[in-house]
Design an enzyme around this catalytic site. Structure first.
Site, PDB file in Angstrom:
ATOM      1  N   ARG A  99       7.843   0.813  13.397  1.00  0.00           N
ATOM      2  CA  ARG A  99       8.380   0.293  12.130  1.00  0.00           C
ATOM      3  C   ARG A  99       9.532  -0.685  12.351  1.00  0.00           C
ATOM      4  O   ARG A  99      10.035  -1.292  11.417  1.00  0.00           O
ATOM      5  CB  ARG A  99       8.844   1.441  11.232  1.00  0.00           C
ATOM      6  CG  ARG A  99       7.715   2.326  10.767  1.00  0.00           C
ATOM      7  CD  ARG A  99       8.173   3.331   9.717  1.00  0.00           C
ATOM      8  NE  ARG A  99       7.281   4.483   9.718  1.00  0.00           N
ATOM      9  CZ  ARG A  99       6.136   4.554   9.027  1.00  0.00           C
ATOM     10  NH1 ARG A  99       5.775   3.564   8.243  1.00  0.00           N
ATOM     11  NH2 ARG A  99       5.366   5.622   9.101  1.00  0.00           N
ATOM     12  N   PRO A 155       0.788  -1.226   0.000  1.00  0.00           N
ATOM     13  CA  PRO A 155       0.000   0.000   0.000  1.00  0.00           C
ATOM     14  C   PRO A 155       0.820   1.276   0.000  1.00  0.00           C
ATOM     15  O   PRO A 155       1.855   1.363   0.653  1.00  0.00           O
ATOM     16  CB  PRO A 155      -0.826  -0.100   1.287  1.00  0.00           C
ATOM     17  CG  PRO A 155      -0.113  -1.087   2.141  1.00  0.00           C
ATOM     18  CD  PRO A 155       0.530  -2.050   1.189  1.00  0.00           C
ATOM     19  N   ASN A 156       0.313   2.222  -0.746  1.00  0.00           N
ATOM     20  CA  ASN A 156       0.862   3.589  -0.845  1.00  0.00           C
ATOM     21  C   ASN A 156       2.157   3.680  -1.648  1.00  0.00           C
ATOM     22  O   ASN A 156       2.656   4.776  -1.885  1.00  0.00           O
ATOM     23  CB  ASN A 156       1.054   4.224   0.551  1.00  0.00           C
ATOM     24  CG  ASN A 156      -0.248   4.311   1.315  1.00  0.00           C
ATOM     25  OD1 ASN A 156      -1.216   4.842   0.787  1.00  0.00           O
ATOM     26  ND2 ASN A 156      -0.292   3.761   2.512  1.00  0.00           N
ATOM     27  N   ASP A 160       1.916 -15.483   6.644  1.00  0.00           N
ATOM     28  CA  ASP A 160       1.459 -16.868   6.477  1.00  0.00           C
ATOM     29  C   ASP A 160       1.423 -17.267   5.003  1.00  0.00           C
ATOM     30  O   ASP A 160       1.742 -18.408   4.653  1.00  0.00           O
ATOM     31  CB  ASP A 160       0.071 -17.058   7.100  1.00  0.00           C
ATOM     32  CG  ASP A 160       0.110 -17.132   8.621  1.00  0.00           C
ATOM     33  OD1 ASP A 160       1.212 -17.179   9.201  1.00  0.00           O
ATOM     34  OD2 ASP A 160      -0.977 -17.137   9.231  1.00  0.00           O
ATOM     35  N   TYR A 175      11.352   8.828   1.065  1.00  0.00           N
ATOM     36  CA  TYR A 175      11.269   7.769   0.051  1.00  0.00           C
ATOM     37  C   TYR A 175      11.930   8.119  -1.284  1.00  0.00           C
ATOM     38  O   TYR A 175      11.943   7.290  -2.193  1.00  0.00           O
ATOM     39  CB  TYR A 175       9.802   7.394  -0.175  1.00  0.00           C
ATOM     40  CG  TYR A 175       9.143   6.826   1.068  1.00  0.00           C
ATOM     41  CD1 TYR A 175       9.575   5.619   1.601  1.00  0.00           C
ATOM     42  CD2 TYR A 175       8.110   7.510   1.713  1.00  0.00           C
ATOM     43  CE1 TYR A 175       8.984   5.097   2.739  1.00  0.00           C
ATOM     44  CE2 TYR A 175       7.509   6.993   2.853  1.00  0.00           C
ATOM     45  CZ  TYR A 175       7.952   5.785   3.369  1.00  0.00           C
ATOM     46  OH  TYR A 175       7.377   5.267   4.495  1.00  0.00           O
ATOM     47  N   ARG A 217      13.392   4.963  12.204  1.00  0.00           N
ATOM     48  CA  ARG A 217      12.173   5.756  12.181  1.00  0.00           C
ATOM     49  C   ARG A 217      11.329   5.478  13.428  1.00  0.00           C
ATOM     50  O   ARG A 217      11.884   5.147  14.467  1.00  0.00           O
ATOM     51  CB  ARG A 217      11.438   5.467  10.867  1.00  0.00           C
ATOM     52  CG  ARG A 217      12.300   5.808   9.641  1.00  0.00           C
ATOM     53  CD  ARG A 217      11.575   5.512   8.349  1.00  0.00           C
ATOM     54  NE  ARG A 217      10.358   6.305   8.240  1.00  0.00           N
ATOM     55  CZ  ARG A 217       9.378   6.053   7.373  1.00  0.00           C
ATOM     56  NH1 ARG A 217       9.498   5.043   6.522  1.00  0.00           N
ATOM     57  NH2 ARG A 217       8.292   6.799   7.351  1.00  0.00           N
ATOM     58  N   HIS A 270       4.245  -4.246   9.194  1.00  0.00           N
ATOM     59  CA  HIS A 270       4.154  -4.069  10.634  1.00  0.00           C
ATOM     60  C   HIS A 270       2.831  -4.575  11.202  1.00  0.00           C
ATOM     61  O   HIS A 270       2.565  -4.413  12.388  1.00  0.00           O
ATOM     62  CB  HIS A 270       4.338  -2.584  10.971  1.00  0.00           C
ATOM     63  CG  HIS A 270       5.436  -1.936  10.181  1.00  0.00           C
ATOM     64  ND1 HIS A 270       6.744  -2.346  10.270  1.00  0.00           N
ATOM     65  CD2 HIS A 270       5.411  -0.935   9.242  1.00  0.00           C
ATOM     66  CE1 HIS A 270       7.487  -1.606   9.436  1.00  0.00           C
ATOM     67  NE2 HIS A 270       6.706  -0.760   8.803  1.00  0.00           N
ATOM     68  N   ARG A 320       5.214  10.943  -2.538  1.00  0.00           N
ATOM     69  CA  ARG A 320       4.971  10.687  -1.122  1.00  0.00           C
ATOM     70  C   ARG A 320       6.237  10.907  -0.302  1.00  0.00           C
ATOM     71  O   ARG A 320       7.221  10.205  -0.500  1.00  0.00           O
ATOM     72  CB  ARG A 320       4.551   9.215  -1.027  1.00  0.00           C
ATOM     73  CG  ARG A 320       4.424   8.681   0.343  1.00  0.00           C
ATOM     74  CD  ARG A 320       4.271   7.165   0.313  1.00  0.00           C
ATOM     75  NE  ARG A 320       4.048   6.701   1.655  1.00  0.00           N
ATOM     76  CZ  ARG A 320       4.303   5.483   2.073  1.00  0.00           C
ATOM     77  NH1 ARG A 320       4.773   4.570   1.227  1.00  0.00           N
ATOM     78  NH2 ARG A 320       4.088   5.155   3.320  1.00  0.00           N
ATOM     79  N   ASN A 339       8.047  -5.529  -1.146  1.00  0.00           N
ATOM     80  CA  ASN A 339       8.011  -4.423  -0.200  1.00  0.00           C
ATOM     81  C   ASN A 339       6.580  -4.396   0.330  1.00  0.00           C
ATOM     82  O   ASN A 339       5.687  -3.868  -0.338  1.00  0.00           O
ATOM     83  CB  ASN A 339       8.377  -3.096  -0.868  1.00  0.00           C
ATOM     84  CG  ASN A 339       8.413  -1.963   0.154  1.00  0.00           C
ATOM     85  OD1 ASN A 339       7.917  -2.113   1.278  1.00  0.00           O
ATOM     86  ND2 ASN A 339       8.993  -0.839  -0.222  1.00  0.00           N
ATOM     87  N   HIS A 391      12.772  -2.659   1.798  1.00  0.00           N
ATOM     88  CA  HIS A 391      12.194  -1.364   2.170  1.00  0.00           C
ATOM     89  C   HIS A 391      13.051  -0.254   1.606  1.00  0.00           C
ATOM     90  O   HIS A 391      14.284  -0.328   1.673  1.00  0.00           O
ATOM     91  CB  HIS A 391      12.107  -1.214   3.693  1.00  0.00           C
ATOM     92  CG  HIS A 391      11.225  -2.241   4.316  1.00  0.00           C
ATOM     93  ND1 HIS A 391       9.861  -2.173   4.259  1.00  0.00           N
ATOM     94  CD2 HIS A 391      11.532  -3.392   4.966  1.00  0.00           C
ATOM     95  CE1 HIS A 391       9.352  -3.245   4.854  1.00  0.00           C
ATOM     96  NE2 HIS A 391      10.347  -4.002   5.290  1.00  0.00           N
ATOM     97  N   GLU A 424      12.474  -9.568   1.553  1.00  0.00           N
ATOM     98  CA  GLU A 424      11.744  -8.380   2.008  1.00  0.00           C
ATOM     99  C   GLU A 424      12.609  -7.141   1.786  1.00  0.00           C
ATOM    100  O   GLU A 424      13.779  -7.135   2.178  1.00  0.00           O
ATOM    101  CB  GLU A 424      11.431  -8.527   3.500  1.00  0.00           C
ATOM    102  CG  GLU A 424      10.740  -7.326   4.112  1.00  0.00           C
ATOM    103  CD  GLU A 424      10.565  -7.453   5.629  1.00  0.00           C
ATOM    104  OE1 GLU A 424      10.819  -8.545   6.180  1.00  0.00           O
ATOM    105  OE2 GLU A 424      10.200  -6.454   6.247  1.00  0.00           O
ATOM    106  N   ALA A 428       3.273  -0.750   4.729  1.00  0.00           N
ATOM    107  CA  ALA A 428       2.752  -0.714   6.107  1.00  0.00           C
ATOM    108  C   ALA A 428       2.312  -2.095   6.598  1.00  0.00           C
ATOM    109  O   ALA A 428       2.304  -2.355   7.817  1.00  0.00           O
ATOM    110  CB  ALA A 428       1.600   0.272   6.190  1.00  0.00           C
TER     111      ALA A 428
HETATM  112  C1  DQA Z   1       8.325   1.095   3.654  1.00  0.00           C
HETATM  113  C2  DQA Z   1       8.450   1.322   5.153  1.00  0.00           C
HETATM  114  C3  DQA Z   1       7.118   1.107   5.845  1.00  0.00           C
HETATM  115  O1  DQA Z   1       7.253   1.328   7.246  1.00  0.00           O
HETATM  116  C4  DQA Z   1       6.082   2.078   5.317  1.00  0.00           C
HETATM  117  O2  DQA Z   1       4.823   1.826   5.901  1.00  0.00           O
HETATM  118  C5  DQA Z   1       5.994   2.081   3.850  1.00  0.00           C
HETATM  119  C6  DQA Z   1       7.227   1.948   3.043  1.00  0.00           C
HETATM  120  C7  DQA Z   1       9.631   1.424   2.901  1.00  0.00           C
HETATM  121  O3  DQA Z   1       9.754   0.994   1.769  1.00  0.00           O
HETATM  122  O4  DQA Z   1      10.490   2.136   3.437  1.00  0.00           O
HETATM  123  O5  DQA Z   1       4.930   2.282   3.275  1.00  0.00           O
HETATM  124  O6  DQA Z   1       8.020  -0.273   3.412  1.00  0.00           O
END
Ligand code: DQA
Length: 149
Positions: free
Chosen positions: A114, A13-14, A90, A26, A110, A83, A21, A77, A103, A101, A80
């Site tokens: 997180r 998400p996002n 699963d 980022y 941060r 967390h 953003r 990635n 980020h 994984e 959110a």
């Molecule tokens: C993130 C870090 C996460 O804590 C955050 O919610 C994101 C982006 C990162 O790529 O740094 O949306 O996964």
């Protein structure tokens, strides 16, 4: 050799808002631009990549469940959901294919919340804090893992 293997690059998400953003955290690259860099590296490494992004936990779970039918590994990635999502953890465990994984930001520098990842325990490993390079290192890690197998 991992040549010809297919790798799924998943974004949560996002991350569709990358570039707009919080660029101070980022960076200024859009997800599309990041994906083009991943694509270039994939060609060099001799693997195929597919890209998917969703703001929905259920959709991400569905794609992870189906990943072993088409893909040898996943770079994710989870944003959110890192967390909060036992469901994504699963799904990764159930899929049983190597999952890395990544980020963009260094989540450990941060907010405290997180610093915990539900995903890390199901992944081969985690890369955080290198911007677009987190994805590129993640792809290299996935390819190295497949070459070992
Ligand atoms: C993130 C870090 C996460 O804590 C955050 O919610 C994101 C982006 C990162 O790529 O740094 O949306 O996964």
């Amino acid at each position: 050799m991992a040549t010809g293997k297919r790798i799924l690059v998943l974004n949560g998400p996002n991350l569709n808002l990358l570039g707009k953003r919080q660029p101070e955290i980022y960076g200024s690259l859009t997800l599309e631009e990041i994906n083009r860099e991943i694509e270039t590296l994939a060609k060099e490494l001799g693997v195929e990549v597919s890209f998917r992004q969703s703001n929905s936990e259920g959709e991400l779970v569905g794609w992870i469940q189906e990943a072993p039918n088409e893909f040898a590994a996943v770079v994710i990635n989870p944003a959110a959901y890192t967390h909060s999502s036992i469901a994504i953890r699963d799904a990764i465990t159930a899929a049983g294919i190597p999952t890395i994984e990544v980020h963009v930001s260094n989540v450990y520098k941060r907010e405290e919340f997180r610093s915990h990842s539900y995903i890390a325990g199901a992944a081969i490993g985690q890369i955080a804090g290198f911007g677009v390079n987190s994805y590129l290192l993640g792809l290299r890690a996935a390819v190295a893992q497949l070459s070992k197998a």
